[in-house]
Design an enzyme around this catalytic site. Sequence first.
Site, PDB file in Angstrom:
ATOM      1  N   ASN A  91       0.821  -1.215   0.000  1.00 34.44           N
ATOM      2  CA  ASN A  91       0.000   0.000   0.000  1.00 34.44           C
ATOM      3  C   ASN A  91       0.859   1.271   0.000  1.00 34.44           C
ATOM      4  O   ASN A  91       0.496   2.272   0.581  1.00 34.44           O
ATOM      5  CB  ASN A  91      -0.981  -0.021   1.176  1.00 34.44           C
ATOM      6  CG  ASN A  91      -2.054   1.062   1.120  1.00 34.44           C
ATOM      7  OD1 ASN A  91      -2.477   1.562   2.152  1.00 34.44           O
ATOM      8  ND2 ASN A  91      -2.509   1.431  -0.060  1.00 34.44           N
TER       9      ASN A  91
ATOM     10  N   CYS B  50       2.754   1.952  -3.206  1.00 30.79           N
ATOM     11  CA  CYS B  50       2.999   2.277  -4.615  1.00 30.79           C
ATOM     12  C   CYS B  50       1.722   2.153  -5.442  1.00 30.79           C
ATOM     13  O   CYS B  50       1.039   3.137  -5.703  1.00 30.79           O
ATOM     14  CB  CYS B  50       4.089   1.376  -5.213  1.00 30.79           C
ATOM     15  SG  CYS B  50       5.753   1.718  -4.607  1.00 30.79           S
ATOM     16  N   ARG B  51       1.371   0.940  -5.808  1.00 33.79           N
ATOM     17  CA  ARG B  51       0.297   0.725  -6.771  1.00 33.79           C
ATOM     18  C   ARG B  51      -1.084   1.080  -6.247  1.00 33.79           C
ATOM     19  O   ARG B  51      -1.826   1.820  -6.898  1.00 33.79           O
ATOM     20  CB  ARG B  51       0.320  -0.736  -7.247  1.00 33.79           C
ATOM     21  CG  ARG B  51       1.598  -1.094  -7.968  1.00 33.79           C
ATOM     22  CD  ARG B  51       1.705  -2.570  -8.235  1.00 33.79           C
ATOM     23  NE  ARG B  51       1.915  -3.303  -6.980  1.00 33.79           N
ATOM     24  CZ  ARG B  51       1.866  -4.618  -6.873  1.00 33.79           C
ATOM     25  NH1 ARG B  51       1.581  -5.361  -7.922  1.00 33.79           N
ATOM     26  NH2 ARG B  51       2.102  -5.200  -5.714  1.00 33.79           N
ATOM     27  N   SER B  52      -1.469   0.541  -5.099  1.00 33.89           N
ATOM     28  CA  SER B  52      -2.843   0.780  -4.625  1.00 33.89           C
ATOM     29  C   SER B  52      -3.041   2.227  -4.184  1.00 33.89           C
ATOM     30  O   SER B  52      -4.098   2.810  -4.415  1.00 33.89           O
ATOM     31  CB  SER B  52      -3.220  -0.193  -3.504  1.00 33.89           C
ATOM     32  OG  SER B  52      -2.333  -0.086  -2.411  1.00 33.89           O
TER      33      SER B  52
ATOM     34  N   ASP C  36       4.745  -4.505  -9.657  1.00 29.64           N
ATOM     35  CA  ASP C  36       5.264  -3.719  -8.546  1.00 29.64           C
ATOM     36  C   ASP C  36       6.508  -2.963  -9.009  1.00 29.64           C
ATOM     37  O   ASP C  36       7.505  -3.583  -9.388  1.00 29.64           O
ATOM     38  CB  ASP C  36       5.611  -4.648  -7.379  1.00 29.64           C
ATOM     39  CG  ASP C  36       5.898  -3.905  -6.091  1.00 29.64           C
ATOM     40  OD1 ASP C  36       6.159  -2.682  -6.138  1.00 29.64           O
ATOM     41  OD2 ASP C  36       5.859  -4.548  -5.033  1.00 29.64           O
TER      42      ASP C  36
END
Length: 165
Positions: free
Chosen positions: A22, A24-26, A137
């Site tokens: 939680n 980077c991407r989300s 990721d």
Amino acid sequence: MEEYNSLGNNRKYKILFVCLGNICRSSAAEGVMKSLVEKAGMSDRFEIDSAGILDYHEGELPDSRMRSHARKRGYELVHRSRPVRTEDFGYFDLIIGMDSQNMADLRRRAPSEEAVRKIVRMTDYCVRYAQADSVPDPYYGGAEGFEYVLDLLEDACAGLLERLA
């Protein structure tokens, strides 16, 4: 996955984006989706959050590299990392995983079959990047990885909003 709830009522449609930590991407998906919803004048119709499978980064801001790349595109990522909680499966209407491992972890944690049906893959909403099967990721890569993740998230979030609007 079951058909989406109608947005014709007064209840907000609740979306949770999930990746490993939680940071980077989300968190970026949350920022992109909030921006798209705001630009569409539909902020009052959605509740958007993000979480991680792991709690290693709990309370931290998103990765500084992701914040920097996102800022260049007009997104301010201010979410504080938190882990997925069991109650999230009952609270959110849609739980969106970034890759196969996130999806497997979410399904394993889901407390019911109804909860499992809420879990979908982020790239299922891609239009321009329809061939993508996951949001990779970018943590251990360079700048191009963060840019590619943002490209995928912008595409998928736009596709998701189109499906829900």
